[in-house]
Write an enzyme that holds these catalytic residues in place. Structure first.
Site, PDB file in Angstrom:
ATOM      1  N   LYS A  23      51.679  44.751 107.067  1.00 26.40           N
ATOM      2  CA  LYS A  23      52.204  43.769 106.129  1.00 26.40           C
ATOM      3  C   LYS A  23      51.113  42.922 105.471  1.00 26.40           C
ATOM      4  CE  LYS A  23      56.421  45.015 107.023  1.00 26.40           C
ATOM      5  NZ  LYS A  23      57.210  45.783 106.027  1.00 26.40           N
ATOM      6  N   ASP A  62      59.330  91.216 100.577  1.00 25.10           N
ATOM      7  CA  ASP A  62      59.278  89.770 100.356  1.00 25.10           C
ATOM      8  C   ASP A  62      58.746  89.381  98.980  1.00 25.10           C
ATOM      9  OD1 ASP A  62      56.508  90.521 100.965  1.00 25.10           O
ATOM     10  OD2 ASP A  62      56.162  88.363 101.023  1.00 25.10           O
ATOM     11  N   ASP A 116      58.128  96.982 103.443  1.00 20.41           N
ATOM     12  CA  ASP A 116      56.902  96.391 102.909  1.00 20.41           C
ATOM     13  C   ASP A 116      56.050  95.941 104.104  1.00 20.41           C
ATOM     14  OD1 ASP A 116      55.065  95.115 101.122  1.00 20.41           O
ATOM     15  OD2 ASP A 116      56.083  93.218 101.534  1.00 20.41           O
ATOM     16  N   ASP A 149      64.954  58.461 108.913  1.00 21.16           N
ATOM     17  CA  ASP A 149      63.666  57.874 109.265  1.00 21.16           C
ATOM     18  C   ASP A 149      62.822  58.642 110.274  1.00 21.16           C
ATOM     19  OD1 ASP A 149      61.985  56.043 108.234  1.00 21.16           O
ATOM     20  OD2 ASP A 149      62.827  54.316 109.253  1.00 21.16           O
ATOM     21  N   LEU A 208      62.502  45.537 100.871  1.00 15.91           N
ATOM     22  CA  LEU A 208      63.719  45.044 100.246  1.00 15.91           C
ATOM     23  C   LEU A 208      63.702  43.536 100.044  1.00 15.91           C
ATOM     24  CD1 LEU A 208      66.396  47.217 102.089  1.00 15.91           C
ATOM     25  CD2 LEU A 208      65.390  47.586  99.833  1.00 15.91           C
ATOM     26  N   VAL A 209      62.838  42.818 100.761  1.00 17.03           N
ATOM     27  CA  VAL A 209      62.751  41.369 100.592  1.00 17.03           C
ATOM     28  C   VAL A 209      62.452  41.026  99.137  1.00 17.03           C
ATOM     29  CG1 VAL A 209      61.343  39.336 101.155  1.00 17.03           C
ATOM     30  CG2 VAL A 209      62.167  40.832 102.979  1.00 17.03           C
ATOM     31  N   ALA A 210      61.563  41.794  98.511  1.00 15.53           N
ATOM     32  CA  ALA A 210      61.216  41.546  97.109  1.00 15.53           C
ATOM     33  C   ALA A 210      62.446  41.644  96.216  1.00 15.53           C
ATOM     34  CB  ALA A 210      60.145  42.531  96.657  1.00 15.53           C
ATOM     35  N   GLU A 248      65.650  41.303  97.277  1.00 15.59           N
ATOM     36  CA  GLU A 248      66.595  40.253  97.656  1.00 15.59           C
ATOM     37  C   GLU A 248      66.240  38.929  96.982  1.00 15.59           C
ATOM     38  OE1 GLU A 248      67.409  42.139 102.122  1.00 15.59           O
ATOM     39  OE2 GLU A 248      66.401  40.207 101.889  1.00 15.59           O
ATOM     40  N   GLY A 256      68.428  46.396 106.309  1.00 13.97           N
ATOM     41  CA  GLY A 256      68.695  47.046 105.032  1.00 13.97           C
ATOM     42  C   GLY A 256      69.555  48.281 105.165  1.00 13.97           C
TER      43      GLY A 256
END
Length: 738
Positions: free
Chosen positions: A276, A676, A495, A143, A374-376, A378, A30
């Site tokens: 799966k 800050d 601060d 990824d 992605l099969v779904a 396709e 994909g």
């Protein structure tokens, strides 16, 4: 000229050695398919592993492969050893991150060796990118194998446009917090300008996790982290829609598909993986045959499982389990003329898969957890006759875009069986109507739309970032240090919480450490310097911590001032009668918000909620503030929104009101103010235009400069202290005796 660099674990080209000759084959996954056309049009470089271990190649072979990849495919390989692959890929990536992010916590392995390999390989990817990059480039990292890489690139190339996309689910905070190296992973991802996920559920989990583990704040679609704002969004990945609708296949299996016309066909296509839900599919199909015997002999289940990660023992066990379940169902229901399940443990070409798509009545996509699937998409695109129907798991990312399909709980075998029956029996007109809506959506939101939307958003965000002020001092402090060195009379306003020290779970735990006291001692020892700690803290705490140093102090946001060798003095006269009305309101909210507490100061009340559940605060804080504002409107009180704290105080008091006390009749040629919080904006406003005003963190500010964290402030002050030591040996000698 700037360029675009794509980085993923694997290149879109796979290399295999056949004898002594390397064979190059373009990938059909994909990501590779999705980015191929963009890479060709844009001339982008692609960095990744070639698929061949370093030890398998001679130096000459490696050089030849590198040259071919770069000249023919615009790819630059990262060299990995067999040990890298075992520890980084099969180890940490697929035995730690993969199961945890897919909610299989019982399969998670923690191993310091594989974590170190993960760090080392991310560093290898960085070194390859470093050879190619400059500070104007666009980098898109992909990824879970490379979650540390965005920050590595950010550290060296702060102005680069960096995107990161996670193609697997991001788990809920409850699961993610079990990861040993959780903060390192989050900080690595937050090096990006834009972080993308497939669904908003994953976005929501990421926001929640960052808030709880790193204490970040959120504004609409951004995480505020250190001195930056990182945009986080859902960008569902699409497919090359036209390829699946226009592709004419002449696959050798075409005739065999035509012979199946007398049977209803169910199709399942998965990689061998426990996420799966393949055993669950088989059990659901068995439930269908048990409950609805009319389907026996009439329905064929084509179960395709592509080999994957065969080195991992659990995957071999899964394959054995699948084989046994298939044999059991076929033995129970099969006849001489009919076999219920046809099990294919092999990979098919894209053309062959399209044939399967077009001759299957139902696609069964029921992963237990899946980033997208992605099969779904396709299958839905390939059914140009609108006569197929998907049965899809509610835990698959694609389900959010394919809601017209039959949505099921993959753990409920009876529900999946009913889903299959619904899909098989669905009237023709209904199938056409549902498929038409899904196809129109997939056609619009295709893979090219995904690429252009993500990169377009990245470009837009970085244009905003580059146009924004203030200027970051984290990389170049030369101008400030030179001005400090030249100055003969300096004043430094600092601060405390969030500026000199990090935030602690409770205020009393954030006491100064020895290094900080040494640093302040060096700066305040210089006769040129007036060092002022300007804090919202009570005067008792500041006295306890800093009375032994030559410091000026401002407490309670400007109410009290102390000069060295003198006593605390009020800057104005106040009374506390208002506390009788406000304290009960804060107490009521404290009782119903576990983790919150009230800090009573001399002339203010602070309600801390750092330890509260973020969702509860998001829900209740607006009403709490509104209630307080109604009570304080006629009392000359101000509600200050700080870092996880609401403070109620007299509106005549501010850090800015204390500045004239120090500046009056003085002729400072170096003025520095660092803070800050919202309360420090009053300090910045009171400083002269030529002062060095520095905001710590990402929030909007009127300061001229920015530093990303309290650690950065310490580093800057250390540089200034080093200047003092070099200029005055007596200071260095005194410091060495501490």
């Amino acid at each position: 000229m700037s360029k675009t660099i794509l980085i993923s674990n694997r290149l879109p080209v796979t290399i295999k050695k056949e004898g002594d000759k390397p064979v190059f084959q373009e990938s059909i996954g994909g990501l590779a398919t999705g980015l191929k056309s963009y890479q060709q049009k844009s001339g982008a470089l692609w960095i990744g592993w070639s698929g061949v271990a370093e030890e398998s190649l001679s130096e000459k072979e490696q050089q030849a492969i590198d040259e071919t990849l770069q000249s023919d495919y615009s790819c630059v390989p990262v060299t990995l050893t067999k040990k890298d692959i075992d520890d980084y890929y099969y180890g940490f990536s697929n035995k730690t991150i993969w199961p945890l992010f897919h909610y299989f916590i019982n399969k998670v392995h923690y191993n310091a060796r594989t974590w170190e390999a993960y760090e080392e390989v991310n560093t290898k990817f960085f070194k390859v990118a470093d050879r190619l990059m400059d500070d104007r480039d666009t980098v898109w990292i992909h990824d879970y194998q490379l979650m540390l890489l965005p920050q590595m690139i950010r550290d060296k190339y702060p102005n680069a446009k960096i995107g990161f996309f996670l193609h697997i689910p991001f788990p809920s905070y409850e699961l993610f917090r079990t990861l040993i190296w959780r903060e390192e992973i989050l900080r690595g991802m937050l090096g990006a300008d834009l972080i993308g996920f497939h669904t908003y559920d994953y976005v929501r989990h990421f926001f929640s996790t960052c808030t709880r583990l790193l204490g970040t704040s959120r504004k609409i679609h951004t995480v505020k982290y250190e001195d930056r704002q990182i945009h986080v969004g859902a960008f569902p990945m699409g497919i090359d829609y036209n390829f699946f609708t226009q592709h004419i296949t002449d696959a050798p299996t075409e005739e065999s598909f035509k012979k199946m016309a007398s049977e209803k066909t169910i199709l399942s296509i998965d990689r061998l993986d426990y996420t799966k839900g393949i055993p669950e599919k088989i059990r659901s199909f068995k439930r269908l045959l048990v409950k609805y015997p009319q389907y026996r002999g009439k329905v064929r289940f084509n179960l395709i499982v592509a080999p994957s990660r065969e080195k991992v023992a659990s995957y071999e066990e899964l394959k054995q389990q699948i084989s046994e379940l298939v044999s059991s169902v076929n033995g129970m229901f099969g006849t001489v003329d009919w076999m219920p399940i046809w099990f294919y443990f092999q990979s098919f070409s894209q053309e062959e898969l399209i044939s399967f798509y077009r001759y299957s009545d139902v696609l069964l996509v029921t992963p237990l957890r899946d980033g997208m699937n992605l099969v779904a998409k396709e299958y839905t695109a390939a059914r140009t006759d609108l006569q197929g129907m998907i049965v899809i798991s509610e835990t698959a990312g694609a389900a959010s875009e394919l809601g017209e399909g039959v949505i099921v709980n993959p753990n409920d075998y009876a529900a999946v069986a009913e889903g299959i029956r619904t899909a098989l029996e669905m009237p023709t007109d209904e199938k056409k109507a549902r498929n038409k809506m899904m196809q129109e959506r997939l056609k619009r939101y295709n893979v090219h739309f995904w690429v252009n939307t993500f990169l377009g958003r990245l470009e837009q965000l970085t244009q905003i970032k580059n146009a924004a002020v203030p200027v970051s001092l984290d990389r170049d402090q030369t101008q400030l240090i030179r001005a400090y060195q030249r100055a003969k009379k300096r004043i430094i306003f600092l601060d405390y919480d969030g500026t000199l020290v990090g935030f602690a779970r409770t205020p009393e735990l954030a006491h100064p450490d020895l290094k900080l006291k040494q640093l302040l001692r060096t700066l305040s020892a210089s006769p040129k310097n007036t060092v002022v700690i300007a804090s919202g803290r009570d005067k008792e705490s500041l006295t306890q911590w800093f009375s032994d140093l030559n410091l000026h102090m401002v407490s309670s946001h400007g109410l009290w001032v102390l000069h060295p060798g003198q006593k605390w003095k009020m800057t104005m006269q106040l009374n506390n009668e208002w506390k009788k009305a406000i304290y009960p309101i804060l107490q009521m909210n404290t009782d119903r918000m576990p983790g919150s507490f009230i800090e009573v100061k001399d002339y203010s009340l602070a309600w801390h909620y750092r330890l509260c559940e973020p969702e509860a605060i998001d829900l209740w804080l607006p009403s709490i503030k509104a209630n307080l504002m109604n009570m304080t409107g006629s009392l000359n009180l101000q509600i200050l929104q700080g870092k996880k704290v609401l403070e109620v105080k007299d509106n005549r008091i501010s850090k800015g009101s204390a500045v004239p006390i120090f500046m009056r009749n003085q002729n400072y040629d170096f003025i520095l103010g660092v803070g800050d919080d919202r309360t420090d904006e009053d300090l910045f406003a009171a400083l002269p235009a030529d002062a060095f005003s520095i905001k710590v963190g990402p929030d909007d500010t009127r300061a001229a400069y920015r530093l990303k964290s309290w650690q950065s402030v310490r580093a800057l002050l250390t540089q200034m202290a080093e200047t003092e030591k070099n200029a005055d040996p007596q200071i260095e000698s005194a410091q060495s005796h501490l």
